[in-house]
Design an enzyme around this catalytic site. Structure first.
Site, PDB file in Angstrom:
ATOM      1  N   HIS A 145       0.798  -1.293   0.000  1.00 17.14           N
ATOM      2  CA  HIS A 145       0.401   0.165  -0.312  1.00 17.14           C
ATOM      3  C   HIS A 145       0.779   1.230   0.423  1.00 17.14           C
ATOM      4  O   HIS A 145       1.922   1.312   0.031  1.00 17.14           O
ATOM      5  CB  HIS A 145      -0.601   0.215   1.379  1.00 17.14           C
ATOM      6  CG  HIS A 145      -0.217  -0.574   3.060  1.00 17.14           C
ATOM      7  ND1 HIS A 145       0.540   1.279   2.846  1.00 17.14           N
ATOM      8  CD2 HIS A 145      -0.493  -1.541   3.670  1.00 17.14           C
ATOM      9  CE1 HIS A 145       0.957   0.760   4.585  1.00 17.14           C
ATOM     10  NE2 HIS A 145       0.243  -0.226   4.299  1.00 17.14           N
ATOM     11  N   CYS A 153       3.057  -5.010   6.434  1.00 21.67           N
ATOM     12  CA  CYS A 153       2.554  -4.503   5.317  1.00 21.67           C
ATOM     13  C   CYS A 153       3.546  -4.013   4.606  1.00 21.67           C
ATOM     14  O   CYS A 153       4.885  -3.882   5.143  1.00 21.67           O
ATOM     15  CB  CYS A 153       1.275  -3.724   4.917  1.00 21.67           C
ATOM     16  SG  CYS A 153      -0.354  -4.402   5.946  1.00 21.67           S
TER      17      CYS A 153
END
Length: 249
Positions: A145, A153
């Site tokens: 992201h 992440c």
């Protein structure tokens, strides 16, 4: 009057988005990136939006590579991007809440794209895959992201994810069934792996290197299967004890 103008401006640039982890509405700032220059750079390199794509991630080097398929069927590196932040250390993700970013072989389908991410744009790696599940590993919402914060992440900034997401989305829209995303602890050279020979994860990394080497040699992402807690590749991934590494249906 001035306050009213500011409120209207905030409404024009703000939007409601669902957070990946909690589903709680979150006000984020929506930035619209002009992709004209990016498309021109793709064209100059001999590519186009809609070409089949492949992504490789290297933790230690903090790099995400974007590869695109050429007419001869081999993939060529278009661009690499700096990973602004990933959480945890070298090694795979084991369980929900360990704040580790995954390592392994993943596939991304259209259902894994999130255009309403709180981090501008994102796509879900698909953790846990069949291999992770065979080993009882747990976790959810492990993404690539935008932004520069991470809880398991890979954050590559808004500007970078805008380009990567555009290519992945276009490839899937143009008929690619899934985009392979291969995540490694470091560039899997023999020298680098030998230097980690005493690491707890050395056997796992040697398994990853087998897939890494196949792509390096052929220029094509290999078929990957999970076979009794081990990754296997090509024809070896098709045995009765194997589960194909697949994207979300």
């Amino acid at each position: 009057m001035a306050i009213g103008v500011l409120l209207v401006a905030a409404l024009l640039v703000g939007r409601f988005a669902l957070t990946e982890r909690t589903g709680v509405p979150d006000i984020t700032t929506e930035r619209v990136y002009d992709r004209t220059q990016f498309v021109a750079e793709l064209t100059q390199a001999g590519f186009a939006l809609g070409d089949a794509a492949h992504v490789r991630i290297f933790k230690r080097e903090h790099k995400l590579e974007l590869w695109l398929k050429r007419a001869d069927g081999r993939y060529a590196l278009f661009r690499d991007y700096d990973i602004c932040k990933f959480s945890g250390a070298l090694g795979p993700k084991l369980k929900e809440g360990d704040r580790q970013a995954p390592e392994g072989f993943y596939r991304v389908a259209s259902s894994q794209l999130n255009p309403n991410s709180r981090h501008h744009l994102s796509f879900n790696l698909g953790f846990p895959n069949a291999f992770d599940r065979q080993l009882g590993r747990t976790g959810s919402a492990l993404m690539v992201h935008g932004g520069c914060s991470s809880v398991g992440c890979y954050a590559i900034t808004d500007a970078s994810v805008d380009e990567v997401y555009a290519v992945v989305e276009a490839a899937l829209s143009n008929g690619q069934d899934a985009v392979d995303v291969h995540v490694f602890p470091f560039r899997m050279t023999a020298t680098a792996l030998a230097a980690e020979g005493g690491n707890t994860w050395a056997p796992f990394w040697r398994n990853l290197k087998a897939g890494y080497d196949l792509f390096e040699a052929s220029g094509r992402p290999p078929k990957v299967g999970a076979c009794r807690g081990e990754y296997r590749f090509g024809a070896d991934a098709e045995g009765p004890e194997c589960a194909v590494i697949a994207a979300w249906s």
